[in-house]
Design an enzyme around this catalytic site. Structure first.
Site, PDB file in Angstrom:
ATOM      1  N   HIS A  53       0.865  -1.186   0.000  1.00 35.25           N
ATOM      2  CA  HIS A  53       0.000   0.000   0.000  1.00 35.25           C
ATOM      3  C   HIS A  53       0.900   1.234   0.000  1.00 35.25           C
ATOM      4  O   HIS A  53       1.779   1.368   0.853  1.00 35.25           O
ATOM      5  CB  HIS A  53      -0.922  -0.002   1.218  1.00 35.25           C
ATOM      6  CG  HIS A  53      -1.877  -1.145   1.245  1.00 35.25           C
ATOM      7  ND1 HIS A  53      -2.034  -1.975   2.340  1.00 35.25           N
ATOM      8  CD2 HIS A  53      -2.726  -1.611   0.297  1.00 35.25           C
ATOM      9  CE1 HIS A  53      -2.945  -2.894   2.073  1.00 35.25           C
ATOM     10  NE2 HIS A  53      -3.379  -2.695   0.843  1.00 35.25           N
ATOM     11  N   GLU A  56       1.813   3.615   3.126  1.00 35.87           N
ATOM     12  CA  GLU A  56       2.400   3.007   4.325  1.00 35.87           C
ATOM     13  C   GLU A  56       3.920   3.101   4.212  1.00 35.87           C
ATOM     14  O   GLU A  56       4.589   2.182   3.756  1.00 35.87           O
ATOM     15  CB  GLU A  56       1.912   1.568   4.463  1.00 35.87           C
ATOM     16  CG  GLU A  56       0.384   1.489   4.593  1.00 35.87           C
ATOM     17  CD  GLU A  56      -0.139   0.071   4.688  1.00 35.87           C
ATOM     18  OE1 GLU A  56       0.677  -0.873   4.691  1.00 35.87           O
ATOM     19  OE2 GLU A  56      -1.370  -0.097   4.751  1.00 35.87           O
ATOM     20  N   HIS A 147       3.835  -3.472   7.044  1.00 36.96           N
ATOM     21  CA  HIS A 147       2.720  -2.556   6.783  1.00 36.96           C
ATOM     22  C   HIS A 147       2.601  -1.540   7.909  1.00 36.96           C
ATOM     23  O   HIS A 147       3.233  -1.663   8.963  1.00 36.96           O
ATOM     24  CB  HIS A 147       1.393  -3.330   6.715  1.00 36.96           C
ATOM     25  CG  HIS A 147       1.224  -4.169   5.497  1.00 36.96           C
ATOM     26  ND1 HIS A 147       0.461  -3.778   4.413  1.00 36.96           N
ATOM     27  CD2 HIS A 147       1.700  -5.399   5.189  1.00 36.96           C
ATOM     28  CE1 HIS A 147       0.483  -4.723   3.489  1.00 36.96           C
ATOM     29  NE2 HIS A 147       1.234  -5.722   3.935  1.00 36.96           N
ATOM     30  N   GLU A 210       2.227  -5.217  11.215  1.00 39.36           N
ATOM     31  CA  GLU A 210       1.564  -3.908  11.218  1.00 39.36           C
ATOM     32  C   GLU A 210       2.272  -3.031  12.242  1.00 39.36           C
ATOM     33  O   GLU A 210       2.241  -3.307  13.445  1.00 39.36           O
ATOM     34  CB  GLU A 210       0.081  -4.065  11.558  1.00 39.36           C
ATOM     35  CG  GLU A 210      -0.691  -4.957  10.590  1.00 39.36           C
ATOM     36  CD  GLU A 210      -1.033  -4.255   9.280  1.00 39.36           C
ATOM     37  OE1 GLU A 210      -0.874  -3.014   9.215  1.00 39.36           O
ATOM     38  OE2 GLU A 210      -1.461  -4.935   8.327  1.00 39.36           O
TER      39      GLU A 210
END
Length: 322
Positions: A53, A56, A147, A210
């Protein structure tokens, strides 16, 4: 090769596309694709990816620092590594994706999307992983996909692991804890993520890490991820990581909230954090005459997003494991 990120963001191909550095050989395989091979034989292969993405950016900056340490000789390499910056065009534009979410496309699912730069990139990344894993004889295969989350979280750093038929290896889960992950989320069904693809097709031990919240380039406070950076450095150089950490909490996915039409309503405001708890019977979402409620005593939400495109996931509901 000390400008991999800059070349990738500018869409520029380097004049020299392969060479030798301190203890390893490198090859530029295309924009956002760099292969590193130690001079000494190794039986471990690692996919290290970020930027699936484009908004990010913290993990991309972390990888850039790791590459600088490797190419300067201050960090030793003991794995075959494929470094992947997933969506270069979205990274350059500072947006999540240009057309469609690539992390729903892997495992051939890109064929179900309208053709775009993302579908072509998903196909390219699938082929890159196939070539990388088939060209070696690695006994150990890992994939760490870095991420950041759109929302804040009750757990600043957490991991999401794909559905897997075989038990997870304890040393892999232990490393995730040593990397500072406060929670691990275990999927129970297949999906179109990059990590599910590498796990299902190549048997890799895969996890999406994450790390904090999505911010533009140069606005990230990377010090809050020092423990993760240090664990990655230790992993690459073959050094044992610390065992003095609290084991991550464990959750499993019990349901998915999907938006099917413009009538969809998710009853969580913009301030709802990842891992917010909801009691049994709580109304979570409605769409026409369909109501989504909490069915377990307590469930925790992950990735709530009411504005996803129709047919996509608007959130996951989790159950805490003992």
């Amino acid at each position: 090769m000390d400008n991999f990120l800059a070349l990738t963001l500018s869409g520029t191909t380097p004049r020299v596309t392969q060479g030798k550095s301190a203890g390893f050989r490198w090859r530029w395989l295309g924009h956002g694709l760099l292969e590193l091979t130690p001079d000494a034989p190794v039986d471990r292969a690692l996919i290290l990816s970020a930027g699936i993405h484009g908004n990010e950016t913290a993990p991309v900056e972390m990888l850039d620092k790791l590459l600088s340490a490797l190419f300067s000789g201050s960090l030793t390499l003991t794995w075959r590594v494929l470094v992947v910056l997933g969506n270069p065009q979205a990274l350059a534009a500072g947006i999540r994706y240009c057309h469609s979410d690539m992390n729903r496309m892997f495992g051939g699912r890109w064929q179900s999307f309208a053709e775009s730069d993302e579908t072509r990139r998903a196909r390219e990344l699938e082929l890159s992983l196939e070539t990388f894993f088939s060209s070696g004889h690695a006994r150990v295969r890992w994939h760490l996909d870095l991420h950041t989350a759109i929302r804040g979280s009750h757990h600043l750093r957490f991991g999401v692991l794909p559905q897997r038929d075989r038990p997870w290896e304890t040393d892999f889960l232990a490393w995730l804890g040593a990397a500072g992950l406060e929670a691990l989320v275990f999927h129970q069904a297949p999906g179109g993520t990059f990590t599910h693809f590498s796990s299902e097709h190549f048997g890799a031990l895969s996890c999406a890490l994450e790390l904090g919240k999505a911010l533009p380039f140069r606005q990230n406070d990377l010090t809050q991820f020092n423990v993760t950076s240090q664990a990655l450095s230790a992993l690459l150089s073959g050094v044992e990581t610390s065992t003095s950490f609290s084991p991550p909490l464990r959750y499993r996915v019990v349901s998915q909230i999907t938006r099917h039409s413009d009538k969809f309503a998710l009853y969580m405001d913009a301030q709802t954090l990842n891992f917010t708890a909801f009691a049994k019977g709580t109304l979570l979402a409605e769409e026409g005459d369909k109501r989504v409620t909490v069915t377990h005593d307590v469930e925790y939400v992950l990735f709530p997003n009411p504005s996803v495109a129709c047919g996509l996931r608007a959130g996951l509901m989790l159950e805490r494991l003992p």
